[in-house]
Design a protein around this motif. Structure first.
Motif: not given
Length: 267
Positions: A132-148, A250-257
């Motif tokens: 799950h992710i939330v992005t700003d208006r331009q698609g910059i990822p603000l946070t990422v979480l996991l669930s089943g 891993f996805p958080t590092i990807a969002c950071s990049l």
């Protein structure tokens, strides 16, 4: 000649966030440098190869060494610190647009099961996880979480909003909440709208049986593009890690990049 995976600019940001390791006593094998270990970690993230197949010719040590370094950094909270540091730089440069945020999720197979996995309703009950992710208006990822994979993604709306980090970089209080949130019909529940209202966020959620989800596509397409950016990191197409913390790194590092590249030039 290919560009280095860890540029000098990126390393200057990351180096200050890494835990300080006391020097070892004399004798024994020298410790692999953090920059070399990070190069190995990014190579696995980008190519998707197993840890044990990390080429020794790259000078990154063994895959086990890089995995252990990732584990130690994850325990020290480096993952979140890096993402927040880059978001802060984007905020300072006026590259974050808080006027509208978008939320969505994607399901992936979890080959080995593990934490935050569950039977996937779209994959014959095989183990899976949702990202799950939330992005700003331009698609910059603000946070990422996991669930089943069996957790309805509307249940993750409140945890996602609460996971948005406070971003400093300008005068006044740190920014944490977008002005408006766009989401599809999967979030069409009264509790989701109330969760937004309690946090002072206006909501625009497609209503089941009343309007088409495609009507919101002119705003929500940015989050789909962000998932496409994330899918370029081949390690993220399937989950192999049993530990939720290691996989979430891993996805958080990807969002950071993605944030780092946005600082340099737009995609």
């Amino acid at each position: 000649m290919a560009a280095p995976l860890v540029s000098d600019e990126l390393w200057a940001i990351i180096e200050s966030l890494l835990p300080v390791i006391p020097p070892r006593p004399k004798g024994g094998r020298p410790r692999l440098s953090d920059q070399s270990a990070l190069t190995g970690i990014l190579f696995v993230l980008l190519t998707g190869i197993p840890w044990e197949m990390l080429p020794r010719e790259m000078g990154c040590g063994s895959g086990v060494t890089c995995w252990r370094r990732l584990r130690d950094w994850q325990t020290a909270g480096v993952r979140d610190k890096l993402h927040r540091a880059l978001l802060t730089r984007l905020h300072q440069a006026d590259r974050l647009d808080w006027s509208r945020a978008c939320m969505d999720n994607v399901s992936i197979a979890a080959k080995r099961g593990g934490e935050t996995t569950g039977p996937s309703p779209t994959d014959r009950g095989r183990p899976g996880t949702k990202r799950h992710i939330v992005t700003d208006r331009q698609g910059i990822p603000l946070t990422v979480l996991l669930s089943g994979a069996n957790v309805h993604y509307s249940r993750m709306l409140e945890p996602l909003l609460d996971a948005l980090p406070p971003i400093q970089g300008k005068a006044g209080r740190p920014r944490r909440r977008p002005e408006k949130l766009h989401a599809d019909k999967g979030y069409d529940y009264r509790r989701c709208r109330l969760a937004c209202s309690r946090r002072g966020i206006r909501h625009r959620i497609a209503r089941k049986g009343i309007e088409s989800s495609s009507h919101l596509g002119k705003h929500r397409w940015v989050v789909e593009r962000t998932f496409a950016w994330i899918s370029r990191f081949r390690r993220l197409t399937v989950r192999y890690e049993r530990s939720a913390d290691i996989h979430l790194a891993f996805p958080t590092i990807a969002c950071s990049l993605i944030c780092f590249r946005a600082l340099k030039t737009w995609f």
